[in-house]
Every structure is written in C-alpha cells, then in structure tokens.
Design a protein around this motif. Structure first.
Motif, PDB file in Angstrom:
ATOM      1  N   PHE A 152       0.829  -1.204   0.000  1.00 35.49           N
ATOM      2  CA  PHE A 152       0.000   0.000   0.000  1.00 35.49           C
ATOM      3  C   PHE A 152       0.868   1.261   0.000  1.00 35.49           C
ATOM      4  CE2 PHE A 152      -2.739   3.223   1.895  1.00 35.49           C
ATOM      5  CZ  PHE A 152      -3.954   2.998   1.260  1.00 35.49           C
ATOM      6  N   LYS A 153       1.920   1.248   0.802  1.00 34.86           N
ATOM      7  CA  LYS A 153       2.810   2.413   0.871  1.00 34.86           C
ATOM      8  C   LYS A 153       3.550   2.625  -0.447  1.00 34.86           C
ATOM      9  CE  LYS A 153       3.536   2.702   5.866  1.00 34.86           C
ATOM     10  NZ  LYS A 153       4.515   2.600   6.976  1.00 34.86           N
ATOM     11  N   ILE A 182       0.944   4.506  -2.531  1.00 36.39           N
ATOM     12  CA  ILE A 182       0.610   5.866  -2.101  1.00 36.39           C
ATOM     13  C   ILE A 182       1.782   6.818  -2.318  1.00 36.39           C
ATOM     14  CG2 ILE A 182       1.258   5.885   0.361  1.00 36.39           C
ATOM     15  CD1 ILE A 182      -1.649   7.001   0.830  1.00 36.39           C
ATOM     16  N   ALA A 216       1.348   8.741  -5.508  1.00 36.82           N
ATOM     17  CA  ALA A 216       0.208   9.657  -5.613  1.00 36.82           C
ATOM     18  C   ALA A 216       0.561  11.027  -5.052  1.00 36.82           C
ATOM     19  CB  ALA A 216      -0.993   9.085  -4.866  1.00 36.82           C
ATOM     20  N   LYS A 245      -0.079  14.083  -2.662  1.00 29.17           N
ATOM     21  CA  LYS A 245      -0.618  14.100  -1.307  1.00 29.17           C
ATOM     22  C   LYS A 245      -1.962  14.827  -1.298  1.00 29.17           C
ATOM     23  CE  LYS A 245       0.891  14.696   3.466  1.00 29.17           C
ATOM     24  NZ  LYS A 245       2.014  15.083   4.353  1.00 29.17           N
ATOM     25  N   ALA A 260      -9.926   9.604  -1.717  1.00 28.97           N
ATOM     26  CA  ALA A 260      -9.558   8.198  -1.855  1.00 28.97           C
ATOM     27  C   ALA A 260     -10.809   7.328  -1.750  1.00 28.97           C
ATOM     28  CB  ALA A 260      -8.558   7.794  -0.781  1.00 28.97           C
ATOM     29  N   ASP A 279     -11.889   3.300  -1.024  1.00 26.83           N
ATOM     30  CA  ASP A 279     -11.463   1.985  -0.539  1.00 26.83           C
ATOM     31  C   ASP A 279     -12.600   0.998  -0.806  1.00 26.83           C
ATOM     32  OD1 ASP A 279     -10.574  -0.241   0.816  1.00 26.83           O
ATOM     33  OD2 ASP A 279     -10.035   0.827   2.652  1.00 26.83           O
ATOM     34  N   LEU A 298      -3.938   6.669   4.669  1.00 26.81           N
ATOM     35  CA  LEU A 298      -4.551   7.681   3.819  1.00 26.81           C
ATOM     36  C   LEU A 298      -4.721   9.000   4.574  1.00 26.81           C
ATOM     37  CD1 LEU A 298      -7.165   5.408   2.042  1.00 26.81           C
ATOM     38  CD2 LEU A 298      -5.308   6.645   0.903  1.00 26.81           C
ATOM     39  N   HIS A 301      -1.652  10.980   4.759  1.00 30.06           N
ATOM     40  CA  HIS A 301      -1.336  11.624   3.482  1.00 30.06           C
ATOM     41  C   HIS A 301      -2.435  12.601   3.049  1.00 30.06           C
ATOM     42  CE1 HIS A 301       1.625   8.375   3.421  1.00 30.06           C
ATOM     43  NE2 HIS A 301       2.255   9.042   2.482  1.00 30.06           N
ATOM     44  N   PHE A 318      -5.697  12.465   2.754  1.00 33.19           N
ATOM     45  CA  PHE A 318      -6.826  12.072   1.911  1.00 33.19           C
ATOM     46  C   PHE A 318      -8.112  12.031   2.729  1.00 33.19           C
ATOM     47  CE2 PHE A 318      -3.409  10.365  -0.711  1.00 33.19           C
ATOM     48  CZ  PHE A 318      -3.876  10.584  -1.997  1.00 33.19           C
ATOM     49  N   PHE A 378      -7.018   8.417  -5.528  1.00 28.85           N
ATOM     50  CA  PHE A 378      -6.378   7.162  -5.109  1.00 28.85           C
ATOM     51  C   PHE A 378      -7.483   6.145  -4.862  1.00 28.85           C
ATOM     52  CE2 PHE A 378      -4.411   4.130  -2.245  1.00 28.85           C
ATOM     53  CZ  PHE A 378      -3.094   4.051  -2.691  1.00 28.85           C
TER      54      PHE A 378
END
Length: 200
Positions: free
Chosen positions: A31-32, A35, A38, A40, A44, A46, A59, A62, A64, A104
């Motif tokens: 996941f990292k 991200i 992307a 910042k 997002a 999910d 998220l 960052h 989101f 994202f």
C-alpha cells in the motif's frame, strides 16, 4: 455468489477481522508503495474497506478524505465507529454509481469475490473513477477462472481474469502499469499498481 450472501458471510466474522487486521502489517508495504506514487491529499476510495484500520490511517496521514465501500453491514458499522470523520457506504461496487472521481483507489483482497463476469466491468469502473494522475492498487488471483474455498467454516467464492487480462484491461482504459508482483509466492496472490497519466 451474490453480494447480499457475501455480505452476510463477512458480517459473521466482522469483529474477528477488525481485531486481526486493525493494526496488522498485512499489505502495508504494498500500500505504501502505491501511495508514494500519488499526490498528497485529495479523495480516496477503498473498495471492500472492511472495518477500516491500517489503510485508512495511512490515507489520513497523506491528507486524503476517504470513501469506503463494503457489502457487509457489520464491517461498515465498525468502519464508521473507527473513522467517524470519513464516509463509509454499505454498497456493492458492481451496482454502485457516483459522480465523484478519486485521486487514489484501493481494492485490496475484495474484488476477487466478484462473479467472474463482473471482473472486467468492475476493473473498468475503477479505471473510470480515477482522476488525471490518480493511482489504483488492487489484488487478484494469478489464474483465470473461478472456484470456491472453505474459510471460517463457511464457503467463499473467488474469481479472476488472470494477470494478462488484468493488465490489458488497465491499458485499454488509459492507465500505465507502475508495478505488478506475485507478493505471496508460491500462493497465487498478485497486486498491481497503475496510474492514469495526466494530460501532456
């Protein structure tokens, strides 16, 4: 397996899932990686958010705002309790419609439960929901076809269109492949990161 049936199965294990994965490291390095590609901040999505937890927290870090989607009412209930500042919706990605676009999108260990015939339509939908420069990460099985398996004394359905067709679908919808890995080899678990390039 229809979404209502799948949601009921996950309702039964929602608390177990929460306790096991809320602070786990499972999928975090993957996941990292995504991200980091992307910009910042932004929106997002999910897909198959479960009870929230580790991915939602990353998220947040960052900047989101998060919309989570899940077919399990209990998972959505727990996610709302865990992350009241974000939006969680009890819905099926196959039929869910929105005018929003997202910077994202993650679908980690979720869309592999979809009917085989819905794999391409849903992947296409995720591609269409990305903003310019948006990043998509999702996991799937490396083989083509569908099967059932026993887990938690219950039967769960799985399907995949395989690596080649997933990559082809992403490219047909204008996404560039950024990373693909069989990250749990020799198990048939694959994850892919793709990005919609901004206009030149």
């Amino acid at each position: 397996m229809n979404p209502t049936e799948l949601g009921t199965k996950y309702d039964k294990i929602a608390q177990w899932w929460h306790d096991r994965h809320h602070n786990s490291a499972y999928g975090v390095s993957q996941f990292k990686r995504a991200i980091a590609m992307a910009e910042k901040g932004g929106k997002a999505l999910d897909v198959g958010c479960g009870a929230g937890g580790r991915f939602v927290r990353i998220l947040q870090e960052h900047a989101f705002s998060v919309t989570g989607l899940d077919v399990s009412k209990e998972m959505v209930h727990l996610a709302r309790k865990n992350h009241s500042e974000h939006q969680f919706i009890h819905q099926d990605i196959c039929t869910w419609e929105t005018s929003e676009r997202f910077d994202f999108i993650v679908a980690w260990d979720s869309i592999f439960h979809l009917p085989l015939a819905m794999q391409k339509p849903v992947i296409s939908k995720l591609c269409s929901l990305l903003t310019s420069g948006g990043v998509l990460i999702y996991s799937f099985g490396d083989g083509e076809g569908d099967h059932t398996d026993t887990w938690h004394d219950d039967t769960f359905y799985y399907s995949s269109i395989g690596i080649e067709q997933n990559v082809q679908c992403l490219m047909e919808h204008g996404l560039a492949l950024r990373h693909l890995e069989l990250d749990q080899y020799p198990q048939n678990h694959v994850y892919v990161i793709a990005q919609r390039d901004p206009p030149k």
